[in-house]
Design a protein around this motif. Structure first.
Motif, PDB file in Angstrom:
ATOM      1  N   ALA A   1      40.435 -17.486  54.296  1.00 20.82           N
ATOM      2  CA  ALA A   1      41.756 -17.058  53.825  1.00 20.82           C
ATOM      3  C   ALA A   1      41.644 -15.755  53.038  1.00 20.82           C
ATOM      4  O   ALA A   1      42.495 -14.858  53.177  1.00 20.82           O
ATOM      5  CB  ALA A   1      42.392 -18.148  52.972  1.00 20.82           C
ATOM      6  N   ALA A   2      40.599 -15.621  52.221  1.00 22.44           N
ATOM      7  CA  ALA A   2      40.395 -14.391  51.456  1.00 22.44           C
ATOM      8  C   ALA A   2      40.120 -13.205  52.388  1.00 22.44           C
ATOM      9  O   ALA A   2      40.591 -12.092  52.148  1.00 22.44           O
ATOM     10  CB  ALA A   2      39.251 -14.566  50.463  1.00 22.44           C
ATOM     11  N   ILE A   3      39.359 -13.440  53.439  1.00 26.99           N
ATOM     12  CA  ILE A   3      39.088 -12.376  54.415  1.00 26.99           C
ATOM     13  C   ILE A   3      40.389 -11.910  55.062  1.00 26.99           C
ATOM     14  O   ILE A   3      40.668 -10.710  55.155  1.00 26.99           O
ATOM     15  CB  ILE A   3      38.088 -12.855  55.493  1.00 26.99           C
ATOM     16  CG1 ILE A   3      36.697 -13.029  54.871  1.00 26.99           C
ATOM     17  CG2 ILE A   3      38.057 -11.892  56.678  1.00 26.99           C
ATOM     18  CD1 ILE A   3      35.695 -13.720  55.779  1.00 26.99           C
ATOM     19  N   VAL A   4      41.207 -12.854  55.506  1.00 23.69           N
ATOM     20  CA  VAL A   4      42.479 -12.520  56.154  1.00 23.69           C
ATOM     21  C   VAL A   4      43.384 -11.769  55.177  1.00 23.69           C
ATOM     22  O   VAL A   4      43.974 -10.742  55.522  1.00 23.69           O
ATOM     23  CB  VAL A   4      43.180 -13.790  56.682  1.00 23.69           C
ATOM     24  CG1 VAL A   4      44.622 -13.506  57.075  1.00 23.69           C
ATOM     25  CG2 VAL A   4      42.403 -14.360  57.861  1.00 23.69           C
ATOM     26  N   GLU A   5      43.485 -12.257  53.962  1.00 22.13           N
ATOM     27  CA  GLU A   5      44.395 -11.666  52.980  1.00 22.13           C
ATOM     28  C   GLU A   5      43.971 -10.251  52.598  1.00 22.13           C
ATOM     29  O   GLU A   5      44.809  -9.399  52.351  1.00 22.13           O
ATOM     30  CB  GLU A   5      44.492 -12.547  51.740  1.00 22.13           C
ATOM     31  CG  GLU A   5      45.588 -12.146  50.786  1.00 22.13           C
ATOM     32  CD  GLU A   5      46.985 -12.106  51.406  1.00 22.13           C
ATOM     33  OE1 GLU A   5      47.811 -11.310  50.930  1.00 22.13           O
ATOM     34  OE2 GLU A   5      47.256 -12.863  52.364  1.00 22.13           O
ATOM     35  N   SER A   6      42.673  -9.987  52.563  1.00 25.67           N
ATOM     36  CA  SER A   6      42.206  -8.669  52.128  1.00 25.67           C
ATOM     37  C   SER A   6      42.106  -7.661  53.263  1.00 25.67           C
ATOM     38  O   SER A   6      41.800  -6.490  53.025  1.00 25.67           O
ATOM     39  CB  SER A   6      40.855  -8.801  51.431  1.00 25.67           C
ATOM     40  OG  SER A   6      39.870  -9.240  52.345  1.00 25.67           O
ATOM     41  N   SER A   7      42.386  -8.055  54.479  1.00 20.08           N
ATOM     42  CA  SER A   7      42.275  -7.141  55.627  1.00 20.08           C
ATOM     43  C   SER A   7      43.328  -6.039  55.547  1.00 20.08           C
ATOM     44  O   SER A   7      44.475  -6.274  55.161  1.00 20.08           O
ATOM     45  CB  SER A   7      42.464  -7.923  56.936  1.00 20.08           C
ATOM     46  OG  SER A   7      42.467  -7.032  58.024  1.00 20.08           O
ATOM     47  N   ALA A   8      42.928  -4.835  55.932  1.00 24.74           N
ATOM     48  CA  ALA A   8      43.890  -3.729  56.020  1.00 24.74           C
ATOM     49  C   ALA A   8      44.812  -3.911  57.223  1.00 24.74           C
ATOM     50  O   ALA A   8      45.920  -3.378  57.247  1.00 24.74           O
ATOM     51  CB  ALA A   8      43.148  -2.402  56.136  1.00 24.74           C
ATOM     52  N   ASP A   9      44.358  -4.664  58.221  1.00 20.34           N
ATOM     53  CA  ASP A   9      45.178  -4.939  59.394  1.00 20.34           C
ATOM     54  C   ASP A   9      46.219  -5.994  59.068  1.00 20.34           C
ATOM     55  O   ASP A   9      46.019  -6.841  58.196  1.00 20.34           O
ATOM     56  CB  ASP A   9      44.314  -5.437  60.555  1.00 20.34           C
ATOM     57  CG  ASP A   9      43.363  -4.376  61.079  1.00 20.34           C
ATOM     58  OD1 ASP A   9      43.623  -3.176  60.863  1.00 20.34           O
ATOM     59  OD2 ASP A   9      42.360  -4.750  61.708  1.00 20.34           O
ATOM     60  N   ALA A  10      47.323  -5.953  59.789  1.00 18.79           N
ATOM     61  CA  ALA A  10      48.335  -6.998  59.674  1.00 18.79           C
ATOM     62  C   ALA A  10      47.840  -8.197  60.476  1.00 18.79           C
ATOM     63  O   ALA A  10      47.542  -8.072  61.662  1.00 18.79           O
ATOM     64  CB  ALA A  10      49.674  -6.508  60.218  1.00 18.79           C
ATOM     65  N   ILE A  11      47.732  -9.332  59.822  1.00 16.19           N
ATOM     66  CA  ILE A  11      47.327 -10.563  60.502  1.00 16.19           C
ATOM     67  C   ILE A  11      48.473 -11.550  60.324  1.00 16.19           C
ATOM     68  O   ILE A  11      48.831 -11.912  59.207  1.00 16.19           O
ATOM     69  CB  ILE A  11      46.001 -11.114  59.943  1.00 16.19           C
ATOM     70  CG1 ILE A  11      44.906 -10.048  60.098  1.00 16.19           C
ATOM     71  CG2 ILE A  11      45.625 -12.409  60.654  1.00 16.19           C
ATOM     72  CD1 ILE A  11      43.572 -10.421  59.492  1.00 16.19           C
ATOM     73  N   ILE A  12      49.027 -11.959  61.460  1.00 17.15           N
ATOM     74  CA  ILE A  12      50.259 -12.745  61.453  1.00 17.15           C
ATOM     75  C   ILE A  12      50.050 -14.008  62.278  1.00 17.15           C
ATOM     76  O   ILE A  12      49.525 -13.947  63.386  1.00 17.15           O
ATOM     77  CB  ILE A  12      51.419 -11.918  62.054  1.00 17.15           C
ATOM     78  CG1 ILE A  12      51.586 -10.602  61.272  1.00 17.15           C
ATOM     79  CG2 ILE A  12      52.711 -12.727  62.077  1.00 17.15           C
ATOM     80  CD1 ILE A  12      52.372  -9.536  62.015  1.00 17.15           C
ATOM     81  N   GLY A  13      50.471 -15.137  61.730  1.00 16.39           N
ATOM     82  CA  GLY A  13      50.449 -16.395  62.455  1.00 16.39           C
ATOM     83  C   GLY A  13      51.870 -16.814  62.764  1.00 16.39           C
ATOM     84  O   GLY A  13      52.781 -16.557  61.979  1.00 16.39           O
TER      85      GLY A  13
END
Length: 182
Positions: free
Chosen positions: A21-33
């Motif tokens: 979750a921390a990896i997803v949240e800190s990504s510069a890319d938009a990650i959408i579920g």
């Protein structure tokens, strides 16, 4: 003793989930579920920065029309329901403020433990700057070719003038060596 083992396993799973979750949240890319009907279930900080919508404005709602037009969204969801991956297509999307962002998008199915497709994951990368740099490079290349073509045309015209002149025209280097004449 067995309970302790189960507790340790649960703790490791929780740590792993927290780390992911921390990896997803800190990504510069938009990650959408999203669910298979297009309802957004997760929206990271990268999506907030890229599209201008806070997670609280988006999560629980259908994908907004400016971000993905309905016809395109249905086509994507149909493929995802079949378990297909959609890799890196580029498109333009509209931000909350109305500005346009060039994005490279990958879309993949989310499967449950039984192997059924239960959702969709989308990763969007802002490629606006890259595309602008590429457009500038192409423009500079076209200008260089046009300049070379004009120089060549000018040289050809000058050569034709020299060749057809009724007077002698002699070219010489600084050491007085003749280099050309008409």
């Amino acid at each position: 003793m067995r309970v302790q083992g189960a507790g340790a396993a649960a703790s490791r799973e929780f740590e792993l989930a927290s780390h992911l979750a921390a990896i997803v949240e800190s990504s510069a890319d938009a990650i959408i579920g999203a669910t298979l009907d297009g309802t957004i279930t997760s929206w990271n900080a990268g999506a907030e920065r890229m599209f201008g919508y806070a997670a609280s404005e988006i999560v629980g709602r259908k994908v907004p029309q400016p971000i993905t037009p309905a016809r395109r969204l249905e086509s994507i969801l149909k493929r995802i329901r079949r378990g297909e991956w959609i890799e890196h297509f580029e498109t333009k999307r509209r931000r909350k403020d109305g500005s346009i962002v060039d994005v490279s998008i990958s879309v993949s199915p989310i499967w449950d433990a039984g192997g059924a497709v239960v959702g969709v994951s989308s990763v969007c990368r802002d490629v606006t700057e890259r595309n602008l740099a590429e457009a500038e490079r192409r423009t500079a290349e076209q200008q260089r070719h046009q300049s070379e073509r004009r120089e060549s045309e000018l040289a050809s015209r000058l050569a034709a003038i020299v060749e057809s002149a009724s007077v002698a025209i002699i070219g010489a280097a600084l050491d007085h060596v003749v280099t050309s004449w008409n």
